[in-house]
Design a protein around this motif. Structure first.
Motif, PDB file in Angstrom:
ATOM      1  N   ALA A  59       0.846  -1.192   0.000  1.00  0.00           N
ATOM      2  CA  ALA A  59       0.000   0.000   0.000  1.00  0.00           C
ATOM      3  C   ALA A  59       0.879   1.238   0.000  1.00  0.00           C
ATOM      4  N   ARG A  60       0.375   2.302  -0.589  1.00  0.00           N
ATOM      5  CA  ARG A  60       1.084   3.572  -0.552  1.00  0.00           C
ATOM      6  C   ARG A  60       0.718   4.290   0.742  1.00  0.00           C
ATOM      7  N   HIS A  61       1.749   4.686   1.484  1.00  0.00           N
ATOM      8  CA  HIS A  61       1.539   5.344   2.772  1.00  0.00           C
ATOM      9  C   HIS A  61       1.434   6.851   2.615  1.00  0.00           C
ATOM     10  N   GLY A  62       2.007   7.394   1.556  1.00  0.00           N
ATOM     11  CA  GLY A  62       1.984   8.827   1.312  1.00  0.00           C
ATOM     12  C   GLY A  62       3.297   9.278   0.706  1.00  0.00           C
ATOM     13  N   GLY A  63       3.224  10.210  -0.267  1.00  0.00           N
ATOM     14  CA  GLY A  63       4.443  10.695  -0.905  1.00  0.00           C
ATOM     15  C   GLY A  63       5.195   9.566  -1.567  1.00  0.00           C
ATOM     16  N   ASP A  64       6.453   9.406  -1.171  1.00  0.00           N
ATOM     17  CA  ASP A  64       7.270   8.328  -1.743  1.00  0.00           C
ATOM     18  C   ASP A  64       7.440   7.179  -0.752  1.00  0.00           C
ATOM     19  N   GLU A  65       6.471   7.038   0.168  1.00  0.00           N
ATOM     20  CA  GLU A  65       6.540   5.978   1.174  1.00  0.00           C
ATOM     21  C   GLU A  65       5.492   4.902   0.908  1.00  0.00           C
ATOM     22  N   PHE A  66       5.929   3.647   1.030  1.00  0.00           N
ATOM     23  CA  PHE A  66       5.047   2.516   0.787  1.00  0.00           C
ATOM     24  C   PHE A  66       5.137   1.527   1.946  1.00  0.00           C
ATOM     25  N   LEU A  67       4.058   0.798   2.150  1.00  0.00           N
ATOM     26  CA  LEU A  67       4.013  -0.244   3.166  1.00  0.00           C
ATOM     27  C   LEU A  67       3.976  -1.608   2.510  1.00  0.00           C
ATOM     28  N   VAL A  68       4.689  -2.560   3.082  1.00  0.00           N
ATOM     29  CA  VAL A  68       4.599  -3.960   2.680  1.00  0.00           C
ATOM     30  C   VAL A  68       4.292  -4.744   3.941  1.00  0.00           C
ATOM     31  N   ILE A  69       3.136  -5.377   3.978  1.00  0.00           N
ATOM     32  CA  ILE A  69       2.716  -6.117   5.170  1.00  0.00           C
ATOM     33  C   ILE A  69       2.927  -7.607   4.931  1.00  0.00           C
TER      34      ILE A  69
END
Length: 211
Positions: free
Chosen positions: A10-20
């Motif tokens: 998922a995209r967390h915001g800006g250039d930050e992403f989450l991988v769960i």
């Protein structure tokens, strides 16, 4: 792609992403991180230009205490900034990171008020000519007279000043004080000079030359 169907991205915001990840397996996590970094840091072409990216990854693991999703995301974010600060590709969240981040936030808030409270001080370190053992000038050194922590050296606060923009005002203060002192000294000796350090952000500031 290096993620599988069992991973949620998922995209967390800006250039930050989450991988769960569905488990806390350290080896699987490490393997995924290595693959992600390899893919992200590959050069790519855009409009006939060769570009590259870098990556900083923060890792937060469920510790069995029913941590909320928001808590895990916050921990991962803190670990990511810790990795950036140490110029590493990744870091695993540790409680001390949160304490350190809070301390930096408080220091940053105090730093923004330091100038108006006259807490930024300038000292002068003599420069001695070894052939004649005479003082030929001085170097201006900035210090922060913190009301609680005492006299702080620049390595403890200048990086924060660079980020929040206060470095421009700090730099102008040092320049002004250096010129004032140099003018006084030249009433006695005309050949005295004062050296002043300038930050990269100052050099890029359009008003620097006029200052």
């Amino acid at each position: 792609t290096v993620v599988s169907k069992t991973h949620l991205v998922a995209r967390h915001g800006g250039d930050e992403f989450l991988v769960i990840l569905p488990n806390n397996d350290v080896q699987q996590t490490q393997a995924l991180i290595d693959d992600l970094i390899t893919v992200i840091e590959q050069d790519f072409e855009y409009e006939e230009h060769s570009l590259s990216c870098s990556a900083a990854i923060g890792i937060a693991r469920q510790d069995g205490t029913n941590q909320s999703f928001a808590t895990l995301v916050r921990h991962a974010d803190i670990a990511m900034y810790a990795a950036k600060a140490k110029q590493k590709h990744w870091a695993i969240y540790e409680p001390w990171m949160e304490t350190e981040a809070q301390s930096k936030l408080e220091l940053n808030n105090h730093l923004l008020k330091a100038l108006e409270l006259d807490q930024i001080k300038v000292f002068f370190q003599p420069i001695v000519a070894l052939d004649c053992n005479k003082i030929v000038g001085a170097e201006a050194l900035i210090r922060w007279q913190h009301p609680i922590l005492g006299l702080l050296r620049p390595e403890l606060f200048l990086a924060l000043a660079e980020k929040n923009g206060a470095i421009i005002a700090f730099g102008n203060l040092v320049l002004n004080r250096a010129c004032q002192e140099c003018a006084k000294w030249r009433e006695i000796r005309s050949d005295v000079a004062v050296s002043v350090n300038a930050s990269p952000r100052q050099l890029l500031d359009p008003s620097f030359v006029d200052s």
